[in-house]
Design a protein around this motif. Structure first.
Motif, PDB file in Angstrom:
ATOM      1  N   GLU A  99      -1.724  88.316  80.587  1.00  0.00           N
ATOM      2  CA  GLU A  99      -2.766  89.181  80.034  1.00  0.00           C
ATOM      3  C   GLU A  99      -4.114  88.880  80.669  1.00  0.00           C
ATOM      4  O   GLU A  99      -4.892  89.786  80.949  1.00  0.00           O
ATOM      5  N   LYS A 100      -4.394  87.604  80.908  1.00  0.00           N
ATOM      6  CA  LYS A 100      -5.657  87.231  81.541  1.00  0.00           C
ATOM      7  C   LYS A 100      -5.718  87.781  82.956  1.00  0.00           C
ATOM      8  O   LYS A 100      -6.743  88.320  83.376  1.00  0.00           O
ATOM      9  N   ARG A 101      -4.613  87.667  83.704  1.00  0.00           N
ATOM     10  CA  ARG A 101      -4.598  88.224  85.061  1.00  0.00           C
ATOM     11  C   ARG A 101      -4.784  89.731  85.022  1.00  0.00           C
ATOM     12  O   ARG A 101      -5.504  90.297  85.844  1.00  0.00           O
ATOM     13  N   ASN A 102      -4.126  90.406  84.073  1.00  0.00           N
ATOM     14  CA  ASN A 102      -4.279  91.859  83.949  1.00  0.00           C
ATOM     15  C   ASN A 102      -5.715  92.214  83.586  1.00  0.00           C
ATOM     16  O   ASN A 102      -6.266  93.186  84.088  1.00  0.00           O
ATOM     17  N   GLU A 103      -6.317  91.430  82.700  1.00  0.00           N
ATOM     18  CA  GLU A 103      -7.698  91.670  82.303  1.00  0.00           C
ATOM     19  C   GLU A 103      -8.633  91.442  83.497  1.00  0.00           C
ATOM     20  O   GLU A 103      -9.577  92.196  83.712  1.00  0.00           O
ATOM     21  N   ARG A 105      -7.980  91.936  86.577  1.00  0.00           N
ATOM     22  CA  ARG A 105      -7.844  93.044  87.521  1.00  0.00           C
ATOM     23  C   ARG A 105      -8.705  94.238  87.127  1.00  0.00           C
ATOM     24  O   ARG A 105      -9.047  95.056  87.961  1.00  0.00           O
ATOM     25  N   LYS A 106      -9.024  94.355  85.842  1.00  0.00           N
ATOM     26  CA  LYS A 106      -9.819  95.476  85.370  1.00  0.00           C
ATOM     27  C   LYS A 106     -11.283  95.343  85.785  1.00  0.00           C
ATOM     28  O   LYS A 106     -11.997  96.328  85.835  1.00  0.00           O
ATOM     29  N   TRP A 107     -11.738  94.140  86.053  1.00  0.00           N
ATOM     30  CA  TRP A 107     -13.139  93.908  86.372  1.00  0.00           C
ATOM     31  C   TRP A 107     -13.367  94.066  87.856  1.00  0.00           C
ATOM     32  O   TRP A 107     -12.528  93.760  88.680  1.00  0.00           O
ATOM     33  N   VAL A 108     -14.541  94.548  88.190  1.00  0.00           N
ATOM     34  CA  VAL A 108     -14.942  94.714  89.580  1.00  0.00           C
ATOM     35  C   VAL A 108     -16.117  93.775  89.828  1.00  0.00           C
ATOM     36  O   VAL A 108     -17.006  93.637  88.976  1.00  0.00           O
ATOM     37  N   GLU A 109     -16.125  93.174  90.983  1.00  0.00           N
ATOM     38  CA  GLU A 109     -17.206  92.247  91.295  1.00  0.00           C
ATOM     39  C   GLU A 109     -18.545  92.972  91.312  1.00  0.00           C
ATOM     40  O   GLU A 109     -18.630  94.133  91.699  1.00  0.00           O
TER      41      GLU A 109
END
Length: 184
Positions: A99-103, A105-109
């Motif tokens: 879930e943390k990895r999936n979360e 992935r949702k963020w953009v630098e």
């Protein structure tokens, strides 16, 4: 305790006693013979069943991997419960990590966001400039220098902004080259 390979029945008390000694279960011969009578281990043909002997060892000596004085069945059950609890906790940790990895992935630098915003603004500005330059002769002729016709001018300008957004949408991508402009 290892089970004898081809032997499910011991011929007599002596054979059963020798089997116990080979399995490192220390019991005196006299005591074992007395226990055979007390636990009804001896069959009518004077043989002893392996299942009865194992039950005797568990009940009387309670030896084996668990040590003396312990209930092997309860310890096995508890060990299995502990293993299942541990496995459940490991699965929960794995799920949280997924879930943390999936979360993540949702963020953009932040730098990428700034670049994209800059590209969007530059693209909009370029398209608006183009549309306004394209419509400016129409604006001048529509007004004929008369302020009362300002609604027509506003409509033309709004239409040019709409056309700019429509053109960007139809191209399907936003790209921009950042160059300094000279306003001369």
């Amino acid at each position: 305790m290892a089970e004898p390979r081809a032997q499910q029945v011991f011929k007599n008390r002596k054979a059963a006693h020798l089997y116990l000694l080979s399995e490192s279960i220390q019991v005196g011969q006299t005591k074992f013979y007395d226990d055979c009578g007390r636990y009804n281990l001896v069959q009518p043909d004077k043989s002893i069943l392996l299942a009865d002997l194992l039950a005797y060892v568990r009940a009387e000596h309670k030896q084996g991997p668990a040590g003396p004085g312990r209930d092997l069945g309860a310890e096995d059950r508890q060990r299995k419960i502990d293993e299942l609890d541990l496995r459940e906790k490991e699965l929960k940790v794995e799920k949280l990590e997924r879930e943390k990895r999936n979360e993540d992935r949702k963020w953009v630098e932040r730098d990428k966001v700034y670049q994209r915003e800059g590209a969007l603004v530059a693209t909009l500005m370029n398209e608006l400039r183009y549309q306004i330059k394209k419509v400016s002769p129409l604006v001048v002729s529509a007004c004929h220098g008369e302020p009362e016709r300002s609604i027509e001018v506003a409509n033309l300008m709004e239409r040019s902004v709409f056309d700019a957004f429509q053109a960007i949408y139809e191209r399907g991508e936003i790209s921009a080259d950042f160059e300094e402009e000279n306003d001369e």
